[in-house]
Scaffold this motif. Structure first.
Motif, PDB file in Angstrom:
ATOM      1  N   LYS A  44       0.941  -1.281  -0.078  1.00  0.00           N
ATOM      2  CA  LYS A  44      -0.018  -0.006   0.237  1.00  0.00           C
ATOM      3  C   LYS A  44       1.090   0.885   0.297  1.00  0.00           C
ATOM      4  CE  LYS A  44      -4.410  -1.784   2.013  1.00  0.00           C
ATOM      5  NZ  LYS A  44      -5.153  -1.081   3.176  1.00  0.00           N
ATOM      6  N   LYS A  45       0.238   2.193  -0.554  1.00  0.00           N
ATOM      7  CA  LYS A  45       1.467   3.270  -0.561  1.00  0.00           C
ATOM      8  C   LYS A  45       0.758   4.683   0.340  1.00  0.00           C
ATOM      9  CE  LYS A  45       2.895   2.890  -5.684  1.00  0.00           C
ATOM     10  NZ  LYS A  45       2.705   3.248  -6.834  1.00  0.00           N
ATOM     11  N   ARG A  46       1.350   4.733   0.654  1.00  0.00           N
ATOM     12  CA  ARG A  46       0.963   6.362   2.288  1.00  0.00           C
ATOM     13  C   ARG A  46       0.283   7.289   0.869  1.00  0.00           C
ATOM     14  NH1 ARG A  46       4.692   7.157   6.639  1.00  0.00           N
ATOM     15  NH2 ARG A  46       5.053   4.827   7.545  1.00  0.00           N
ATOM     16  N   LEU A  47      -1.002   7.794   0.834  1.00  0.00           N
ATOM     17  CA  LEU A  47      -1.539   8.786   0.806  1.00  0.00           C
ATOM     18  C   LEU A  47      -1.317  10.399   1.606  1.00  0.00           C
ATOM     19  CD1 LEU A  47      -5.403   7.712  -0.254  1.00  0.00           C
ATOM     20  CD2 LEU A  47      -3.772   7.549  -1.477  1.00  0.00           C
ATOM     21  N   ARG A  48      -1.766  10.945   1.094  1.00  0.00           N
ATOM     22  CA  ARG A  48      -1.122  12.632   1.362  1.00  0.00           C
ATOM     23  C   ARG A  48      -2.373  12.664   2.490  1.00  0.00           C
ATOM     24  NH1 ARG A  48      -1.971  17.532   0.822  1.00  0.00           N
ATOM     25  NH2 ARG A  48      -3.670  17.494  -0.837  1.00  0.00           N
ATOM     26  N   LYS A  49      -2.192  13.000   3.416  1.00  0.00           N
ATOM     27  CA  LYS A  49      -2.751  13.661   4.535  1.00  0.00           C
ATOM     28  C   LYS A  49      -2.866  15.216   4.650  1.00  0.00           C
ATOM     29  CE  LYS A  49      -3.279   9.892   7.246  1.00  0.00           C
ATOM     30  NZ  LYS A  49      -3.119   9.663   8.986  1.00  0.00           N
ATOM     31  N   PRO A  50      -4.068  16.120   4.497  1.00  0.00           N
ATOM     32  CA  PRO A  50      -3.595  17.703   4.722  1.00  0.00           C
ATOM     33  C   PRO A  50      -2.845  18.128   5.582  1.00  0.00           C
ATOM     34  CG  PRO A  50      -6.390  16.939   5.237  1.00  0.00           C
ATOM     35  CD  PRO A  50      -5.013  15.735   4.748  1.00  0.00           C
ATOM     36  N   LYS A  51      -1.879  18.934   5.741  1.00  0.00           N
ATOM     37  CA  LYS A  51      -1.529  20.110   6.899  1.00  0.00           C
ATOM     38  C   LYS A  51      -2.493  21.358   6.881  1.00  0.00           C
ATOM     39  CE  LYS A  51       2.520  16.904   6.881  1.00  0.00           C
ATOM     40  NZ  LYS A  51       4.046  16.915   6.875  1.00  0.00           N
ATOM     41  N   HIS A  52      -2.902  21.855   7.790  1.00  0.00           N
ATOM     42  CA  HIS A  52      -3.173  23.010   8.182  1.00  0.00           C
ATOM     43  C   HIS A  52      -2.282  23.848   8.318  1.00  0.00           C
ATOM     44  CE1 HIS A  52      -6.776  21.007   8.114  1.00  0.00           C
ATOM     45  NE2 HIS A  52      -6.732  20.645   8.895  1.00  0.00           N
ATOM     46  N   GLN A  53      -2.121  24.593   7.204  1.00  0.00           N
ATOM     47  CA  GLN A  53      -0.788  25.316   7.193  1.00  0.00           C
ATOM     48  C   GLN A  53      -1.048  26.727   6.728  1.00  0.00           C
ATOM     49  OE1 GLN A  53       2.046  23.666   5.203  1.00  0.00           O
ATOM     50  NE2 GLN A  53       3.350  22.632   6.478  1.00  0.00           N
ATOM     51  N   GLU A  54      -0.301  27.623   7.060  1.00  0.00           N
ATOM     52  CA  GLU A  54      -0.644  28.557   6.942  1.00  0.00           C
ATOM     53  C   GLU A  54      -1.131  28.770   4.869  1.00  0.00           C
ATOM     54  OE1 GLU A  54       2.648  31.841   7.488  1.00  0.00           O
ATOM     55  OE2 GLU A  54       2.217  31.762   9.607  1.00  0.00           O
ATOM     56  N   TYR A  94      -7.421   6.621  -3.149  1.00  0.00           N
ATOM     57  CA  TYR A  94      -6.641   5.495  -4.393  1.00  0.00           C
ATOM     58  C   TYR A  94      -7.153   5.572  -5.276  1.00  0.00           C
ATOM     59  CZ  TYR A  94      -5.355   1.061  -5.142  1.00  0.00           C
ATOM     60  OH  TYR A  94      -4.214   0.213  -5.372  1.00  0.00           O
ATOM     61  N   GLU A  95      -6.426   6.035  -6.755  1.00  0.00           N
ATOM     62  CA  GLU A  95      -6.930   5.199  -7.809  1.00  0.00           C
ATOM     63  C   GLU A  95      -5.735   4.358  -8.190  1.00  0.00           C
ATOM     64  OE1 GLU A  95      -6.238   9.103 -10.010  1.00  0.00           O
ATOM     65  OE2 GLU A  95      -7.634  10.047  -8.897  1.00  0.00           O
ATOM     66  N   ILE A  96      -6.852   3.549  -9.200  1.00  0.00           N
ATOM     67  CA  ILE A  96      -5.810   2.304  -9.907  1.00  0.00           C
ATOM     68  C   ILE A  96      -4.869   2.778 -10.651  1.00  0.00           C
ATOM     69  CG2 ILE A  96      -6.356   0.083 -10.846  1.00  0.00           C
ATOM     70  CD1 ILE A  96      -8.919   0.479  -9.567  1.00  0.00           C
ATOM     71  N   THR A  97      -4.322   2.142 -11.132  1.00  0.00           N
ATOM     72  CA  THR A  97      -2.938   2.305 -12.151  1.00  0.00           C
ATOM     73  C   THR A  97      -3.175   1.924 -13.135  1.00  0.00           C
ATOM     74  OG1 THR A  97      -1.332   0.950 -10.836  1.00  0.00           O
ATOM     75  CG2 THR A  97      -1.266   3.457 -10.281  1.00  0.00           C
TER      76      THR A  97
END
Length: 298
Positions: A229-239, A250-253
């Protein structure tokens, strides 16, 4: 006369008037000391008779006594007796603790003459970071060096029934065993919507149905790393990213899709040759009332 016998002679059956039997003695003739000794012997024999042990707490019903535990404690007078269990080796070791300090003489008039010093002093220097220390494994090998075994009933082309996961109850075709010991299986996708995926042999039922996949070419890059499994990007609350809260989906390649078609196209051609096999793979396995799994022949 010759026919007459002398007065002093005895007949064979008769006894003399003064004679007595050697073994028997009259009780009246016994001495008082002997009488006491014989009475003691009789008393000792009576004492030696053993009585059967009986509980002091009569049983009212099975497992229920008449008196409580505290009442029996008083009846047995256990408060008068003190029981001390023998000391174990561990308890003895605890008592014999090694000395932690030593008194050393100190020179000088105003220094008190002696000082108590620790035998084992604490270290002056501590590392800023904890250094990881390898633990002894006692000859245990890491998972990568374990031997991979496969059940005798599972061979390439065997139809398996999945027991766990989102596709549980579906029938799949076994292709090969991967390096981690997991099984590579496929539905095929067109028949029962099961893609190329891994399954553990513990959570699988091997059936007697088999498909001949001797000529099927499985791509070499289908390994454990391929299915990781590939790690999915989680949103970070920045400025400047306050409203960016969407998670990466997740999308099938395209690689997966092409590999699925390449493998399934070869297997589908072999499934068509066997009658009713397509319908068998499409059906799901389930138990109904009165059907016992240990009596089934798969």
């Amino acid at each position: 006369m010759a026919g007459e016998k002398a007065a002093g002679e005895k007949k064979p059956g008769e006894k003399a008037a003064g004679e007595k039997k050697p073994g028997k003695k009259k009780m009246a003739e016994k001495k008082p000391a002997e009488q006491k000794a014989s009475q003691k012997e009789v008393g000792e024999k009576k004492k030696k008779i053993k009585k059967h042990h009986a509980s002091r707490n009569p049983v009212l019903a099975r497992g229920i006594g008449r008196y409580s535990r505290s009442a029996m404690y008083a009846r047995k007078a256990l408060y008068k007796r003190k029981y001390t269990a023998p000391e174990t080796k561990i308890e003895k070791k605890k008592k014999e603790k090694p000395r932690a300090t030593i008194t050393k003489p100190v020179g000088g008039d105003k220094n008190g003459g002696s000082r108590v010093v620790k035998i084992r002093k604490m270290p002056r220097y501590y590392p800023t970071e904890d250094v990881p220390r390898k633990l002894l494994s006692h000859g245990k090998k890491p998972f990568c060096q374990h031997k991979r075994r496969l059940r005798a009933s599972i061979t390439p082309g065997t139809v398996l029934i999945l027991l766990t996961g989102r596709h549980r109850g579906k029938r799949v075709i076994f292709l090969k065993q991967l390096a981690t010991g997991l099984l590579l299986v496929t539905g095929p996708l067109v028949i029962n919507r099961v893609p190329l995926r891994r399954a553990h042999q513990k959570f699988v039922i091997a059936t007697s149905t088999k498909v001949d996949i001797s000529g099927v070419k499985i791509p070499k890059h289908l390994t454990d790393a391929y299915f990781k499994k590939k790690r999915l990007r989680k949103p970070k609350h920045q400025e400047g990213e306050i409203f960016d809260t969407e998670k990466e989906k997740y999308e099938i390649t395209e690689q997966r899709k092409s590999d699925q078609k390449a493998v399934d196209s070869q297997i589908l051609a072999r499934i068509k040759k066997v009658p009713q096999l397509r319908g068998y793979l499409r059906s799901t396995f389930c138990l109904s009332n009165g059907v016992y799994p240990h009596k089934l022949v798969f």
